[in-house]
Write a protein that holds these residues in place. Structure first.
Motif, PDB file in Angstrom:
ATOM      1  N   LEU A   1       0.831  -1.208   0.000  1.00  0.00           N
ATOM      2  CA  LEU A   1       0.000   0.000   0.000  1.00  0.00           C
ATOM      3  C   LEU A   1       0.865   1.257   0.000  1.00  0.00           C
ATOM      4  O   LEU A   1       0.542   2.254  -0.658  1.00  0.00           O
ATOM      5  CB  LEU A   1      -0.927   0.000   1.214  1.00  0.00           C
ATOM      6  N   GLY A   2       1.968   1.224   0.734  1.00  0.00           N
ATOM      7  CA  GLY A   2       2.879   2.364   0.719  1.00  0.00           C
ATOM      8  C   GLY A   2       3.531   2.555  -0.632  1.00  0.00           C
ATOM      9  O   GLY A   2       3.620   3.681  -1.152  1.00  0.00           O
ATOM     10  N   LEU A   3       3.969   1.466  -1.247  1.00  0.00           N
ATOM     11  CA  LEU A   3       4.579   1.545  -2.576  1.00  0.00           C
ATOM     12  C   LEU A   3       3.567   2.013  -3.615  1.00  0.00           C
ATOM     13  O   LEU A   3       3.927   2.663  -4.594  1.00  0.00           O
ATOM     14  CB  LEU A   3       5.135   0.175  -2.973  1.00  0.00           C
ATOM     15  N   GLY A   4       2.291   1.660  -3.395  1.00  0.00           N
ATOM     16  CA  GLY A   4       1.267   2.080  -4.345  1.00  0.00           C
ATOM     17  C   GLY A   4       1.189   3.588  -4.470  1.00  0.00           C
ATOM     18  O   GLY A   4       1.011   4.121  -5.565  1.00  0.00           O
ATOM     19  N   LEU A   5       1.302   4.282  -3.347  1.00  0.00           N
ATOM     20  CA  LEU A   5       1.292   5.746  -3.395  1.00  0.00           C
ATOM     21  C   LEU A   5       2.548   6.295  -4.061  1.00  0.00           C
ATOM     22  O   LEU A   5       2.497   7.254  -4.819  1.00  0.00           O
ATOM     23  CB  LEU A   5       1.173   6.313  -1.981  1.00  0.00           C
TER      24      LEU A   5
END
Length: 442
Positions: free
Chosen positions: A57-61
């Motif tokens: 989820l962090g990498l998605g941003l």
């Protein structure tokens, strides 16, 4: 002589497989062992999946990848009881993939995702980050969508799959670097991906972070001012004293001395995540906890996933077992490949260890582009055959094998390589297809 060169009795192979996986005693023993390991399994699932999902989820941003596109974040299954006709065909359980895009529409659109999970005062800035196509060496990261597809696939799923395949950190880092070099990803990119997940792993046990830590395994960390301080090993092998306050700092925040410029967001002290009704966990944490709880509750269903498509009469006699026959055929293919490789190793390399390495290399060349339902392998499926060959040669050369010998092996199997991959895929799903078809025709 290597074991693969020894003629093995087909009947004994089927009997051994049947005894361990498909017989009535194997089913009972598997069920009981799963009950025994449930506490350990629950802890493992919480520790692994929470870190994987939160890092994605962090990498998605940072890399503009939607939550629904990440694996294993968007992978889950539900269990359904079979019909009477299906049970007669040995179908004891039906596992169906969960469609996250229908359950959580915010996973399919950046705007909805940001509005659903982040405080209103930060939404405009986060929305401004999304939408543009990134150009390597030109567009700053966190300002564009990863392109081309192979590099995006690496961040989307392959990175996390390799963590399971190569658990030791050094082996994992080596393979990550080899793939990143081949894809011509900027060096700091794969380091950043590595560092993010390692920060979460460290924080999970070395501190207590809401949404990440586990009661009984996590502990209160040292503090420095308003920040928690934990040890952290980065991609270059250096140990840092990592200082952070909240979960979002670990996922996508800029951390001085660790995060390169352009690869993290400057965040306030307090979390930018939005609590539901001002006190409940954000939506993404709710999804995570429900998913993990469901996986743990379905542990004993693993018994039926192994023994599915297995009629009662087949449980009693391996001669009647279609699953045992299927397994034997797949193992026959494997032994053929290993024997074929054995005959083609140059005399100066013909020692048991080196032969086994070449056999593993050829098996990988066949299998990694012929997976039926295992996530994380699409990076290799998306490659052209020439791209895969080049990656395969480079990888095994770094493992100490001769590039000339590898080229000779690849040239020899190129005549039947695609046909064998296709045969492996079809053979692996043959019994399943036949039983489902018979259940519908009754």
């Amino acid at each position: 002589m290597p074991k693969s060169m020894i003629n093995k009795n087909s009947s004994s192979i089927k009997a051994k497989y049947h005894q361990k996986t498909a017989s009535d005693s194997a089913i009972y023993n598997t069920y009981m062992r799963l009950l025994d390991v449930e506490p350990l399994y629950a802890e493992y699932v919480w520790m692994q999946i929470s870190v994987f999902d939160l890092s994605e989820l962090g990498l998605g941003l940072l890399y503009n990848i939607l939550p629904v596109d990440f694996e294993p974040y968007s992978i889950d299954y539900t269990f359904e009881t079979p019909t009477v006709d299906e049970t007669l065909q040995g179908i004891w359980a039906k596992f169906k993939p969960v469609d996250f895009s229908k359950l959580y529409t915010w996973m399919t659109d950046f705007r909805e995702y940001i509005i659903e999970n982040f405080k209103e005062e930060y939404q405009a800035d986060l929305l401004a980050m999304t939408g543009e196509k990134a150009i390597y060496g030109v567009t700053p990261y966190a300002r564009g969508i990863y392109d081309p597809v192979l590099a995006r696939e690496f961040v989307r799923a392959t990175f996390h799959k390799l963590r399971l395949l190569r658990t030791p950190d050094e082996s994992w880092k080596s393979m990550l670097q080899q793939i990143a070099d081949y894809l011509e990803m900027i060096g700091v990119t794969d380091d950043n991906v590595f560092n993010r997940i390692m920060m979460l792993f460290s924080a999970q046990t070395q501190s207590f972070v809401l949404g990440l830590s586990i009661l009984g395994r996590s502990r209160l960390s040292e503090t420095e001012g308003d920040y928690a301080k934990i040890p952290f090993l980065d991609a270059q092998g250096y140990i840092h004293d990592l200082k952070f306050r909240t979960l979002d700092h670990l996922q996508f925040g800029f951390i001085l001395g660790v995060t390169p410029l352009g690869y993290g967001l400057l965040l306030p002290k307090n979390s930018i995540y939005k609590l539901i009704d001002g006190k409940k966990n954000p939506s993404f944490v709710k999804v995570l906890t429900e998913k993990i709880s469901g996986i743990i509750q379905r542990l004993t269903m693993t018994t039926w996933s192994y023994s599915n498509y297995n009629r009662p009469e087949e449980m009693l006699d391996y001669h009647k077992s279609d699953k045992a026959n299927q397994y034997d055929l797949l193992q026959t293919q494997r032994r053929f490949i290993e024997n074929w490789v054995y005959e083609r190793i140059p005399p100066d390399e013909a020692n048991p260890v080196r032969i086994r390495q070449y056999q593993n290399a050829v098996l990988q060349c066949i299998c990694w582009r012929a997976k039926r339902h295992r996530w994380g392998f699409k990076s290799w499926k998306h490659m052209t055959e020439e791209q895969f060959k080049e990656w395969w040669l480079n990888y095994w050369e770094t493992q100490g094998l001769s590039r000339e010998t590898l080229n000779n092996l690849y040239g020899g199997m190129s005549l039947w390589l695609e046909r064998l991959r296709e045969s492996k895929l079809n053979l692996g799903k043959k019994v399943q297809q036949i039983r489902k078809r018979l259940a519908l025709s009754v």
